[in-house]
Every structure is written in structure tokens, then in C-alpha cells.
Design an enzyme around this catalytic site. Structure first.
Site, short mmCIF file in Angstrom:
data_model
loop_
_atom_site.label_atom_id
_atom_site.label_comp_id
_atom_site.label_asym_id
_atom_site.label_seq_id
_atom_site.Cartn_x
_atom_site.Cartn_y
_atom_site.Cartn_z
N LYS A 10 34.69 1.00 43.52
CA LYS A 10 33.23 0.93 43.34
C LYS A 10 32.67 -0.39 43.90
CE LYS A 10 33.16 3.87 39.19
NZ LYS A 10 32.78 3.98 37.76
N TYR A 50 27.76 12.30 40.71
CA TYR A 50 27.82 12.12 39.25
C TYR A 50 26.89 13.09 38.52
CZ TYR A 50 30.88 7.99 39.09
OH TYR A 50 31.96 7.14 39.14
N PHE A 58 22.52 6.62 30.77
CA PHE A 58 22.99 5.61 31.75
C PHE A 58 22.92 6.13 33.20
CE2 PHE A 58 26.89 7.75 30.16
CZ PHE A 58 27.42 8.24 31.36
N THR A 92 37.16 4.01 30.25
CA THR A 92 35.88 3.71 30.92
C THR A 92 35.43 2.28 30.62
OG1 THR A 92 35.32 6.02 30.49
CG2 THR A 92 33.54 4.60 31.26
N ASN A 113 33.13 -1.01 36.20
CA ASN A 113 34.54 -0.84 35.83
C ASN A 113 35.45 -0.59 37.04
OD1 ASN A 113 33.79 1.76 36.39
ND2 ASN A 113 33.97 2.51 34.30
N HIS A 116 36.53 4.73 40.17
CA HIS A 116 36.37 6.08 39.65
C HIS A 116 37.66 6.83 39.91
CE1 HIS A 116 35.07 10.28 39.34
NE2 HIS A 116 35.76 10.45 40.46
N GLU A 127 35.97 16.81 44.39
CA GLU A 127 35.59 15.45 44.79
C GLU A 127 36.23 15.03 46.11
OE1 GLU A 127 34.79 13.88 40.22
OE2 GLU A 127 36.45 13.01 41.36
P1 ATP Z 1 34.54 7.70 36.37
O1 ATP Z 1 33.93 9.11 36.36
O2 ATP Z 1 33.70 6.71 37.17
O3 ATP Z 1 35.98 7.72 36.78
P2 ATP Z 1 35.00 7.84 33.55
O4 ATP Z 1 35.44 9.25 33.83
O5 ATP Z 1 35.96 6.93 32.86
O6 ATP Z 1 34.52 7.13 34.88
P3 ATP Z 1 32.43 8.86 32.78
O7 ATP Z 1 32.06 9.21 31.38
O8 ATP Z 1 32.69 9.95 33.75
O9 ATP Z 1 33.67 7.85 32.70
O10 ATP Z 1 31.27 7.90 33.35
C1 ATP Z 1 31.05 7.74 34.72
C2 ATP Z 1 30.67 6.29 34.99
O11 ATP Z 1 29.39 6.03 34.42
C3 ATP Z 1 31.59 5.25 34.35
O12 ATP Z 1 32.74 4.98 35.08
C4 ATP Z 1 30.68 4.05 34.28
O13 ATP Z 1 30.58 3.42 35.57
C5 ATP Z 1 29.35 4.70 33.94
N1 ATP Z 1 29.16 4.75 32.47
C6 ATP Z 1 29.76 5.59 31.60
N2 ATP Z 1 29.36 5.38 30.33
C7 ATP Z 1 28.44 4.38 30.41
C8 ATP Z 1 27.65 3.69 29.46
N3 ATP Z 1 27.68 4.00 28.16
N4 ATP Z 1 26.83 2.69 29.91
C9 ATP Z 1 26.77 2.39 31.23
N5 ATP Z 1 27.50 3.01 32.19
C10 ATP Z 1 28.33 3.99 31.79
MG MG Z 2 34.25 10.64 34.95
#
Ligand code: ATP
Ligand code: MG
Length: 139
Positions: A10, A50, A58, A92, A113, A116, A127
Site C-alpha cells: 500500500k 474495496y 472508513f 488488520t 497497515n 492488502h 483480485e
Molecule cells: P485488506 O483487505 O486491506 O487486506 P483486511 O482484510 O485485514 O485488510 P478489511 O476489513 O478488509 O481488513 O479492511 C480493508 C482495509 O480498510 C484495511 O486493511 C484498512 O486499510 C482499512 N480499514 C479497515 N478497518 C478500518 C477501520 N476501522 N478504520 C480505518 N481503516 C480501516
Molecule cells: Mg480485506
């Protein structure tokens, strides 16, 4: 089982020059890069990628973050790669991620973080197609 998954480095990680360390960690963990490129996502592309989070509070901040600089999407391949890469990436929220995972090592906030990773085989397939043509993936 040999699998393929999609990992994205990212914008926060690229800005902090962590791409090399993250790729090294992936390779040292026994996985192989099948395809890789650097892209800047448009707002529409980030919203589509997304899309499952469209109704979350968010979402707009996430889209803004993902379009704030370049990303490096890659196809990662190896034994149980979908689950294995999710494990290597960690939770996450970097504060909740297990020690020595990518997010525990380099993530700073729940949004910033670093990476992805596809969350299941079906998402991985979808994806990978979002970013790569079949012919650009080295078999
Ligand atoms: P990713 O899909 O990026 O691999 P993930 O599967 O661990 O991450 P998701 O729930 O899919 O988590 O969330 C997608 C992305 O949205 C997260 O990686 C983070 O960058 C952002 N995100 C998720 N939860 C929050 C939150 N509570 N506040 C801010 N950003 C968030
Ligand atoms: Mg995810």
C-alpha cells in the site's frame, strides 16, 4: 496445495521505502512472486477494489488513502498461499497483529497497515484478474 493470491504493497509502505523489505519477507517465508507492477489507482478503481466495504464508515478514508500514492500489486504463489499470506500479513490492526507479521513489523495504524492480502480463494481469483492479465503471470 499450490495456490495463488493477490498482495498489494500500500502507499504508506512505498512512501516509507519498505517495498524491498516486504518482498524479502514474502520470499524468505517460502513464497514466490508470479507477477508484479507499480500502479496509481484512480478513485473509481479503489472504490471498485474495496467495494465490499462501500457501506463502512472508513470507506471514503480508505479510498483516499489507497489513491494517495502508488501501490505495488503482486501475484504471490506457494503452498496454501491464500491462508499462508494472510497469516504472514497479520491482523488488520497492527497493534493486534502477531509478532513478526508484516503489519506488526511495519504497520502504523489500522488504515496504514502496509499491505492488502486476499481473504479467500474466490477473492484471490477475482483480485488477481483486477490487476493482471493471465498472460502476464509467469507460470
Ligand atoms: P485488506 O483487505 O486491506 O487486506 P483486511 O482484510 O485485514 O485488510 P478489511 O476489513 O478488509 O481488513 O479492511 C480493508 C482495509 O480498510 C484495511 O486493511 C484498512 O486499510 C482499512 N480499514 C479497515 N478497518 C478500518 C477501520 N476501522 N478504520 C480505518 N481503516 C480501516
Ligand atoms: Mg480485506
Amino acid at each position: 496445495m499450490q495456490e495463488q493470491t493477490l498482495l498489494i504493497i500500500k502507499p504508506d509502505a512505498i512512501e516509507r521505502h519498505l517495498a524491498g523489505k516486504i518482498i524479502q519477507k514474502i520470499e524468505e517465508s517460502g513464497f514466490e512472486i508470479g507477477a508484479i507492477k507499480k500502479v496509481v489507482l484512480t478513485k473509481k478503481q479503489a472504490e471498485a477494489f474495496y467495494g465490499v466495504h462501500r457501506d463502512k464508515e472508513f470507506f471514503s478514508d480508505l479510498v483516499e488513502f489507497m489513491t494517495s500514492g502508488p501501490c505495488i500489486p503482486m501475484v504471490v504463489r506457494g503452498e496454501n498461499a491464500v491462508h499462508g499470506i494472510r497469516e504472514l500479513v497479520g491482523a488488520t490492526d497492527p497493534e493486534k497483529a502477531y509478532e513478526n507479521t508484516i503489519r506488526a513489523l511495519w504497520g502504523t495504524t489500522i488504515r496504514k497497515n502496509c499491505v492488502h492480502a486476499s481473504d479467500c480463494e474466490k477473492s484471490a481469483e477475482k483480485e488477481i484478474c483486477f490487476f493482471f492479465d493471465l498472460c502476464s503471470i509467469v507460470i
